[in-house]
Design a protein around this motif. Structure first.
Motif, short mmCIF file in Angstrom:
data_model
loop_
_atom_site.label_atom_id
_atom_site.label_comp_id
_atom_site.label_asym_id
_atom_site.label_seq_id
_atom_site.Cartn_x
_atom_site.Cartn_y
_atom_site.Cartn_z
N GLU A 133 7.23 -7.93 -14.17
CA GLU A 133 7.16 -8.34 -15.22
C GLU A 133 6.43 -8.97 -15.28
O GLU A 133 6.03 -10.05 -14.63
N GLY A 134 5.10 -9.81 -15.83
CA GLY A 134 4.23 -10.87 -16.24
C GLY A 134 3.36 -10.91 -14.89
O GLY A 134 2.71 -11.52 -15.38
N LYS A 135 3.07 -10.11 -14.50
CA LYS A 135 1.64 -10.20 -13.53
C LYS A 135 0.74 -9.81 -13.66
O LYS A 135 0.90 -8.39 -14.68
N LYS A 136 -0.19 -9.99 -12.50
CA LYS A 136 -1.40 -9.78 -13.20
C LYS A 136 -1.52 -8.39 -11.83
O LYS A 136 -1.89 -8.74 -10.33
N TYR A 137 -1.85 -7.35 -11.95
CA TYR A 137 -2.21 -6.49 -10.99
C TYR A 137 -3.89 -5.77 -10.81
O TYR A 137 -3.90 -5.38 -12.37
N VAL A 138 -4.71 -5.54 -9.67
CA VAL A 138 -6.36 -5.59 -9.90
C VAL A 138 -5.74 -3.71 -8.86
O VAL A 138 -4.83 -4.07 -8.02
N ILE A 139 -6.48 -2.79 -9.33
CA ILE A 139 -6.42 -1.86 -8.63
C ILE A 139 -8.18 -1.05 -8.58
O ILE A 139 -8.69 -0.94 -9.63
N VAL A 140 -7.98 -1.28 -6.52
CA VAL A 140 -9.64 -1.45 -6.30
C VAL A 140 -9.90 0.42 -5.32
O VAL A 140 -8.78 0.58 -4.67
N GLY A 141 -10.94 0.85 -5.42
CA GLY A 141 -11.00 1.43 -4.04
C GLY A 141 -12.35 2.48 -4.66
O GLY A 141 -13.27 2.82 -5.69
N GLU A 142 -12.50 3.38 -3.85
CA GLU A 142 -13.97 4.31 -3.55
C GLU A 142 -13.32 5.20 -4.75
O GLU A 142 -12.14 5.46 -5.54
N ILE A 160 -3.87 -7.14 -5.14
CA ILE A 160 -4.75 -6.39 -5.76
C ILE A 160 -3.66 -4.84 -5.80
O ILE A 160 -2.94 -5.05 -3.53
N ILE A 161 -3.68 -4.14 -5.78
CA ILE A 161 -3.78 -2.95 -4.80
C ILE A 161 -5.35 -1.79 -4.77
O ILE A 161 -5.39 -1.22 -5.34
N VAL A 162 -5.30 -1.60 -3.47
CA VAL A 162 -6.38 -1.03 -2.53
C VAL A 162 -5.84 0.69 -2.49
O VAL A 162 -4.72 0.84 -1.72
N MET A 163 -6.33 1.44 -2.88
CA MET A 163 -6.02 2.83 -3.05
C MET A 163 -7.11 3.68 -2.25
O MET A 163 -8.25 3.17 -1.90
N ASP A 164 -6.69 4.64 -1.29
CA ASP A 164 -7.83 5.02 -0.61
C ASP A 164 -6.84 6.76 -0.30
O ASP A 164 -5.53 6.63 -0.12
N GLN A 165 -7.65 7.68 -0.71
CA GLN A 165 -7.25 9.03 -0.28
C GLN A 165 -5.94 8.87 -1.25
O GLN A 165 -5.53 9.68 -0.97
#
Length: 584
Positions: free
Chosen positions: A370-379, A546-551
């Motif tokens: 709660e209250g945190k800032k997240y960025v989701i990145v990936g191809e 930062i959340i890095v998505m891959d496949q």
């Protein structure tokens, strides 16, 4: 046709417009019995020609004329005013409201199923035919009553005429059943062809596609496709009508023979003194009227059958909705929804789109604080948007669980979850209402100051146009992609949910303004959970995680500095973008 389609349609029609349905039944019964009254007056008039005074004869003539006028007036009022401009319009508005409520009960991921989307469109068009089906049933019943009444009148004049009546009825029944069968067969065989023709026609009339067709110089190709489909439809229509013509010609010959026999029987009864001239005239008139009544009767049989087929998609859709959204939800106190949305946990979550071969998300474990800032990145195609929608509860996991403050997703009502999230999706919409309404959406109480928000978003040019509609539908103003995206962000800001979810919120905005907008978003969302999907990696420095998505998997997670030190996927993506944008 399903066995309960007719019953369900009658119930909905009567429940939606009860007074109209009752009035429709009364009017149709009146229309059914007025011709019988006309025959009785005609008999009295003819018999009185030699026995009654001129005043009595005049009264009969006047009564007969008034009855004919009344029959015509009631029919016209029912068909051209009551039905077309009152009942149908009212029912259409009410049934659309019911249909919209049904659509709102569906989950967003159901609309990823193309078949379901097409089904919903067919159901929407089918819903307005429910009252038409009720009308057809009422007219059928009342016309059948009229046939029985006419049979009683004829039998009372000469009992032998009843047998002729049965024979003539049988020929009409057989003829119309054959026509009904051929039309139904034609409708079944041509449904797909009609759909193809309509789709191709839309290409030639839609401004969006016509421009591209002209530029590609493919007009003749599209016209050729349309001509092929149209030729098949015409061929099927010709074959159907040929069969109907030959069979109907034979049955009409039998009917005419029965009519001739009936006239001979009536004439013999008159010559033998068994009936008077009035009864003789009524018999002839009755058999003439019978033809029209039979035509009406079987036209209504055909209408009932066709409308029953036409409303089926509506009930199939309703049943499908009930099946898809039939699980029970606990109606938790809405005051707890803010707590539920603050702490989000994904446990072994997998998601697979309808008819897809592979999973879009594959066994994801994730904790959103709660209250945190997240960025989701990936191809592209890595599962970023899908993950966002699963987090918001818009997509229900194929496997695994999502919980909000340790309360499972399935135990929360969708409306409560929707209240918790403010989002800007990739496929946001601009509506044909004012700029102000596109931002506030009726939430003016405790809403943001529109003028100030436009100023801070560098949309000063819209401050004097905030009451102007957007789009060409109502001669409104046209906006650029960046302007639309900024308005969508302000809309999410105005909603004020506990969690901000933004999917590529600045994709149409130049990088020079982008950082300023993100700083505003983070400022507005201070103390709230913020989740952003973005390709612009330089802005990830502002995030807590930062959340890095891959496949479909979470390949990496951490702060900007942590992920740069790992020398993994994120570090490679970031360095590549630095070279492009020269960000430090």
């Amino acid at each position: 046709m399903k066995n309960n389609t007719l019953v369900r349609s009658l119930k909905i029609a009567f429940k939606t417009c009860p007074l109209d349905c009752v009035l429709m039944l009364i009017v149709q019964l009146l229309i059914a019995f007025l011709p019988i009254g006309g025959l009785y007056i005609l008999k009295c008039l003819i018999n009185s020609m030699t026995t009654e005074s001129a005043n009595v004869i005049f009264i009969y003539i006047l009564a007969y004329v008034v009855l004919i006028w009344l029959q015509k007036a009631v029919q016209d009022w029912h068909d051209h005013y009551f039905l077309m401009y009152f009942s149908l319009l009212k029912f259409e508005k009410k049934i659309k409201k019911i249909f919209f409520r049904i659509c709102l009960s569906m989950r967003l991921d159901d609309y990823n199923d193309a078949g379901f989307v097409n089904h919903s469109l067919r159901a929407k068009n089918a819903s307005v035919n429910i009252l038409r089906l009720y009308q057809a049933v009422v007219e059928l019943v009342c016309t059948f009553v009229s046939v029985l009444a006419m049979g009683v009148v004829i039998s009372a004049i000469n009992s032998n005429l009843f047998l002729v009546f049965i024979i003539m009825s049988a020929t009409e029944i057989i003829d119309n059943i054959f026509i009904l069968y051929q039309n139904k067969k034609f409708l079944y065989e041509n449904t797909q062809l009609e759909k193809e023709e309509n789709e191709i026609s839309e290409l030639l009339f839609s401004a969006k596609t016509l421009k591209e067709i002209i530029l590609l110089r493919s007009t003749q190709f599209i016209l050729g496709k349309w001509a092929d489909v149209a030729a098949k439809i015409i061929k099927n229509e010709r074959n159907k009508n040929t069969k109907i013509f030959i069979f109907s010609l034979f049955m009409k010959s039998v009917y005419c023979a029965g009519t001739l026999l009936a006239y001979l029987l009536v004439f013999r009864s008159y010559m033998n003194g068994e009936i008077g001239i009035g009864e003789f005239s009524v018999s002839i008139s009755a058999f003439v009227m019978m033809r029209g009544i039979f035509s009406s009767l079987f036209a209504e049989v055909s209408n009932v059958s066709q409308f029953a087929v036409m409303v089926n998609p509506f009930f199939d859709y309703v049943d499908n909705v009930m099946k898809r959204s039939g699980k029970e939800h606990n109606e938790n106190d809405s005051s707890t929804i803010g707590v539920a949305a603050g702490y989000i946990c994904l446990n072994n979550v997998t998601y697979k789109y309808h008819n897809a071969e592979n999973n879009s998300l594959d066994h994801i474990d994730l904790m959103i604080e709660e209250g945190k800032k997240y960025v989701i990145v990936g191809e592209n195609g890595s599962g970023k948007t899908t993950l966002m929608k699963v987090i918001m509860g818009l997509f229900e996991p194929t496997e695994g669980e999502i919980s909000y403050e340790n309360i499972n997703l399935t135990d929360w009502h969708e409306k409560q979850l929707h209240e918790a999230f403010s989002d800007v999706s990739q496929d946001y919409n601009m509506y044909a209402v004012s700029v102000k309404d596109n931002i506030l959406f009726g939430k003016e109480e405790n809403g943001i100051d529109v003028d100030q928000a436009l100023q801070e978003m560098d949309l000063q040019e819209l401050q004097n146009k905030k009451d102007c509609a957007i789009g060409k539908e109502f001669s409104g103003i046209e906006l650029s992609g960046g302007q639309k995206q900024k308005i969508a962000i302000l809309r999410a800001e105005n909603k004020g949910g506990k969690v901000f979810c933004l999917d590529e919120p600045t994709s149409a905005i130049d990088p020079l303004q982008e950082k300023k907008i993100f700083e505003r978003i983070y400022s507005v969302a201070e103390g709230k959970t913020t989740i952003i999907v973005s390709h612009r990696l330089a802005l990830c420095k502002l995030a807590d995680y930062i959340i890095v998505m891959d496949q479909g998997k979470v390949a990496e997670m951490g702060t900007h500095d942590e992920l740069m030190r790992k020398s993994g996927i994120y570090e490679a993506m970031y360095n590549k973008q630095v070279q492009l944008y020269h960000f430090s």
